[in-house]
Design an enzyme around this catalytic site. Structure first.
Site, PDB file in Angstrom:
ATOM      1  N   LYS A   1       7.104 -48.480  39.022  1.00 31.42           N
ATOM      2  CA  LYS A   1       5.365 -48.301  38.903  1.00 31.42           C
ATOM      3  C   LYS A   1       5.453 -50.638  39.534  1.00 31.42           C
ATOM      4  O   LYS A   1       6.077 -50.924  38.906  1.00 31.42           O
ATOM      5  CB  LYS A   1       5.408 -48.593  37.419  1.00 31.42           C
TER       6      LYS A   1
ATOM      7  N   ASP B   1      -1.258 -56.495  35.152  1.00 30.24           N
ATOM      8  CA  ASP B   1      -1.685 -55.419  33.619  1.00 30.24           C
ATOM      9  C   ASP B   1      -2.742 -56.239  32.500  1.00 30.24           C
ATOM     10  O   ASP B   1      -2.447 -56.555  31.930  1.00 30.24           O
ATOM     11  CB  ASP B   1      -0.818 -54.433  33.440  1.00 30.24           C
TER      12      ASP B   1
ATOM     13  N   LYS C   1      -6.074 -55.981  26.992  1.00 31.83           N
ATOM     14  CA  LYS C   1      -5.418 -56.746  26.254  1.00 31.83           C
ATOM     15  C   LYS C   1      -5.673 -58.172  25.953  1.00 31.83           C
ATOM     16  O   LYS C   1      -6.403 -58.229  26.213  1.00 31.83           O
ATOM     17  CB  LYS C   1      -4.227 -56.905  27.252  1.00 31.83           C
TER      18      LYS C   1
ATOM     19  N   ASP D   1       4.255 -56.491  35.329  1.00 34.12           N
ATOM     20  CA  ASP D   1       3.745 -55.037  35.570  1.00 34.12           C
ATOM     21  C   ASP D   1       4.242 -54.089  36.835  1.00 34.12           C
ATOM     22  O   ASP D   1       3.906 -53.569  36.711  1.00 34.12           O
ATOM     23  CB  ASP D   1       2.810 -54.510  34.734  1.00 34.12           C
TER      24      ASP D   1
ATOM     25  N   ASP E   1      -5.913 -48.687  29.260  1.00 39.76           N
ATOM     26  CA  ASP E   1      -4.181 -49.612  29.192  1.00 39.76           C
ATOM     27  C   ASP E   1      -3.054 -48.860  29.642  1.00 39.76           C
ATOM     28  O   ASP E   1      -1.525 -49.454  30.204  1.00 39.76           O
ATOM     29  CB  ASP E   1      -3.756 -50.674  27.897  1.00 39.76           C
TER      30      ASP E   1
ATOM     31  N   GLU F   1      -1.695 -47.178  31.814  1.00 37.64           N
ATOM     32  CA  GLU F   1      -1.923 -46.808  33.244  1.00 37.64           C
ATOM     33  C   GLU F   1      -1.027 -46.977  34.611  1.00 37.64           C
ATOM     34  O   GLU F   1      -1.190 -45.918  35.321  1.00 37.64           O
ATOM     35  CB  GLU F   1      -3.323 -48.166  33.661  1.00 37.64           C
TER      36      GLU F   1
ATOM     37  N   ARG G   1       1.820 -44.374  33.314  1.00 37.96           N
ATOM     38  CA  ARG G   1       1.896 -43.175  33.552  1.00 37.96           C
ATOM     39  C   ARG G   1       0.852 -42.941  34.289  1.00 37.96           C
ATOM     40  O   ARG G   1       1.110 -41.195  34.955  1.00 37.96           O
ATOM     41  CB  ARG G   1       1.760 -42.382  32.584  1.00 37.96           C
TER      42      ARG G   1
HETATM   43  N1  BES Z   1       2.299 -52.578  30.856  1.00 39.80           N
HETATM   44  C1  BES Z   1       2.326 -52.217  29.811  1.00 39.80           C
HETATM   45  C2  BES Z   1       3.399 -51.928  28.550  1.00 39.80           C
HETATM   46  C3  BES Z   1       4.657 -53.571  28.524  1.00 39.80           C
HETATM   47  C4  BES Z   1       3.904 -53.846  27.572  1.00 39.80           C
HETATM   48  C5  BES Z   1       5.126 -53.568  29.358  1.00 39.80           C
HETATM   49  C6  BES Z   1       4.725 -55.098  27.248  1.00 39.80           C
HETATM   50  C7  BES Z   1       6.362 -54.880  29.410  1.00 39.80           C
HETATM   51  C8  BES Z   1       5.655 -55.730  28.266  1.00 39.80           C
HETATM   52  C9  BES Z   1       1.162 -50.777  29.356  1.00 39.80           C
HETATM   53  O1  BES Z   1       0.900 -50.504  30.817  1.00 39.80           O
HETATM   54  C10 BES Z   1       0.993 -50.196  28.709  1.00 39.80           C
HETATM   55  O2  BES Z   1      -0.114 -51.465  28.338  1.00 39.80           O
HETATM   56  N2  BES Z   1       1.313 -49.936  27.441  1.00 39.80           N
HETATM   57  C11 BES Z   1       0.256 -49.175  26.339  1.00 39.80           C
HETATM   58  C12 BES Z   1       0.235 -47.437  26.406  1.00 39.80           C
HETATM   59  C13 BES Z   1      -0.429 -47.991  24.935  1.00 39.80           C
HETATM   60  C14 BES Z   1      -2.071 -48.086  24.888  1.00 39.80           C
HETATM   61  C15 BES Z   1      -0.680 -45.576  24.417  1.00 39.80           C
HETATM   62  C16 BES Z   1       1.159 -49.966  25.507  1.00 39.80           C
HETATM   63  O3  BES Z   1       2.077 -49.795  25.140  1.00 39.80           O
HETATM   64  O4  BES Z   1       0.661 -50.968  24.493  1.00 39.80           O
HETATM   65 ZN    ZN Z   2       0.943 -51.501  32.681  1.00 35.69          ZN
HETATM   66 ZN    ZN Z   3      -1.527 -51.170  30.614  1.00 34.87          ZN
END
Ligand code: BES
Ligand code: ZN
Ligand code: ZN
Length: 501
Positions: free
Chosen positions: A254, A259, A266, A277, A336, A338, A340
């Site tokens: 990834k 992000d 966020k 990210d 967010d 993204e 996947r």
């Molecule tokens: N890049 C983030 C995940 C992340 C969070 C990485 C903290 C490192 C530290 C990912 O893209 C994300 O934002 N995921 C969301 C998914 C949710 C919206 C289903 C998450 O984990 O909140």
């Molecule tokens: Zn991310």
């Molecule tokens: Zn994200």
């Protein structure tokens, strides 16, 4: 590129500024070094216990001695040695040359090559600090690390030193790429680095640009990137061994260079570390870069799914539907989630290219960080054999993976009312698992493992050989994995069919 020390072998400590001597715990057993004159009574009086990683710096008239604890003699292993050499380098930060007499602590029967590898890794990785933007940088000044070993051993260990040095360089490269500010480490730039590094190493590298992505129908990647002023890239890095490869392994990373969350923005705090990210892509890039040195017997194709996730008038909206490379449509309910989306396309390409096994690395979910914290990655997948081999590799690298399930019962949580899938689960529960279940949809029948590295990829404090900021997590695990890889099959119940109950 951040400087790293040069590593060499010698039979004596010669003119090193610092000589490191191991001390085993209770009763204290000191290595000889080359006669530092320090004895157990002196150490005990200074409160030194010989705990793993403990150091005592003893300045002398001509040179400094660093006593380093290795814990109980019977428990000395590669992990202990890696920690010990890291502790020595941290204690010698401003010195120029360090001689490690730490092989004295290696127990009878332990592989000396393993020991030397661990010493080089510990020292090299601990010497890393990202100082590019500091007006008064305080980088590690250790320029020469010498492993003290008997002359007769040198021929056998020379290659070990070279290989371990190359691995350290790769990890530091990944750390640099992730630590670089996201405004300069854009998708195009990351792809350019992949080309430059890959071609210099002797890999073939293919870059799919925006137009190519449209032609190939990489709707997940394009959807994520459409809110950004920076176009996305899909990079393929290819290593083929001389002779017949035993299998073809795909590594998928990834690579979200920043992000923001997109329109599902966020918080300020949540965004602060989101230059990280792209750590999965950086790990894959770095792993690929050393394959021509380590020469595993498998073909390896690295796929970097690279884009920036930004909000704008052009950005994807919650409710939009994307058509992925595999033909499956996805309702984006949270922009967010993204990672996947971009991985869906990269995984599909790996399947199409005929991979025998796929391993992806992704800073995928905050939920995984909540579950496992900043030292442990979550591992999911469809092949016990693959997971076992990754687990063994992670153990040898001292990187931790914890198995998480892909429960068929939860598959319905990513059903969409309007498309084939939606990109989030129901509510906040099991976020790491619904993300894993989503990815699984794009892996066909190919044995696949997913490493959610959101926790350990980027950390807030130095710890032994782990540097603050980007850690390069996963690279040494992948290299050990590829080196020992034996072909696997998928689990009987993981043939790509939905396991709904
Ligand atoms: N890049 C983030 C995940 C992340 C969070 C990485 C903290 C490192 C530290 C990912 O893209 C994300 O934002 N995921 C969301 C998914 C949710 C919206 C289903 C998450 O984990 O909140
Ligand atoms: Zn991310
Ligand atoms: Zn994200």
């Amino acid at each position: 590129m951040t400087m790293m020390p040069n590593f060499s072998l010698a039979a004596s400590t010669r003119d090193a500024d610092v000589v490191a001597i191991p001390v085993a715990k209770g009763p204290l057993v000191l290595g000889d070094g080359d006669g530092s004159g320090i004895d157990a009574a002196f150490l005990e009086a200074s409160g030194f216990e010989g705990k793993s990683g403990e150091v005592l710096v003893v300045p002398g008239p001509t040179r400094t001695t660093v006593m380093v604890g290795v814990g109980p003699v019977a428990k000395v292993d590669a992990h202990v040695l890696r920690r010990a050499s890291a502790a020595v380098v941290r204690a010698s930060w401003k010195r120029t040359s360090v001689a490690l007499c730490l092989l004295e602590a290696v127990p009878e029967g332990m592989d000396r090559a393993e020991a030397v590898k661990a010493l080089v890794e510990g020292a090299g990785l601990a010497a890393y600090r990202y100082t590019v933007h500091k007006s008064e940088p305080k980088p590690c000044r250790v320029a020469e690390v010498t492993v003290i070993a008997e002359v007769t051993e040198h021929p056998g260990l020379q290659r070990v030193i070279e290989h371990a040095g190359a691995v350290v360089e790769a990890v530091c490269l990944a750390r640099d790429l992730v630590n670089e500010p996201p405004g300069s480490m854009t998708p195009v730039r990351l792809a350019d680095v992949a080309v430059e590094v890959g071609e210099r190493a002797g890999l073939s590298v293919e870059v799919i640009d925006e137009e190519g992505a449209v032609d190939l129908g990489l709707g997940g990647l394009l959807g994520v990137a459409q809110g950004s002023d920076h176009p996305p890239r899909l990079v393929k890095m290819i290593w083929n061994p001389a002779g017949t490869a035993t299998a073809s392994v795909a590594l998928v990373g990834k690579g979200i260079t920043f992000d923001s969350g997109g329109l599902s923005l966020k918080t300020g705090e949540g965004m602060m570390t989101m230059k990280s990210d792209m750590a999965g892509a950086a790990a894959v890039l770095a792993t690929m870069s050393v394959l021509p040195v380590l020469k595993p017997g498998v073909s390896v194709v690295g796929y970097l799914a690279v884009a920036e996730n930004m909000p704008s008038g052009k950005a994807i909206r919650p409710g939009d539907v994307l058509r992925t490379r595999a033909g499956k449509t996805v309702e984006v309910l949270n922009t967010d989630a993204e990672g996947r989306l971009v991985l869906a396309d990269a995984l599909a390409l790996a399947v199409e290219d005929g991979a025998d096994a796929i391993v992806d690395l992704a800073t995928l979910t905050g939920a995984c960080v909540v579950a496992l914290g900043s030292r442990i990655a979550g591992m999911m997948g469809t092949s016990d054999g693959l997971r076992d081999q990754l687990q063994a590799a992670a153990h040898s690298a001292d990187e931790r993976l914890w198995p998480l399930p892909l429960p068929g019962e939860y598959r319905k949580h990513i059903d969409s009312d309007v498309a084939d899938l939606k990109n989030i689960g129901n509510g906040r529960y099991a976020g790491a698992l619904t993300a894993g279940l989503f990815l699984k949809e794009f892996t066909g029948k190919v044995p696949w493992a997913h490493l959610d590295i959101a926790g350990p990829a980027f950390v807030d404090a130095d710890d032994a050989w782990v540097a603050k900021g980007a850690t390069g997590f996963g690279i040494r695990t992948l290299l050990a994995f590829l080196d020992a890889y034996v072909p696997v099959g998928a689990d009987a119940d993981a043939d790509g069919a939905d396991e709904e109950v």
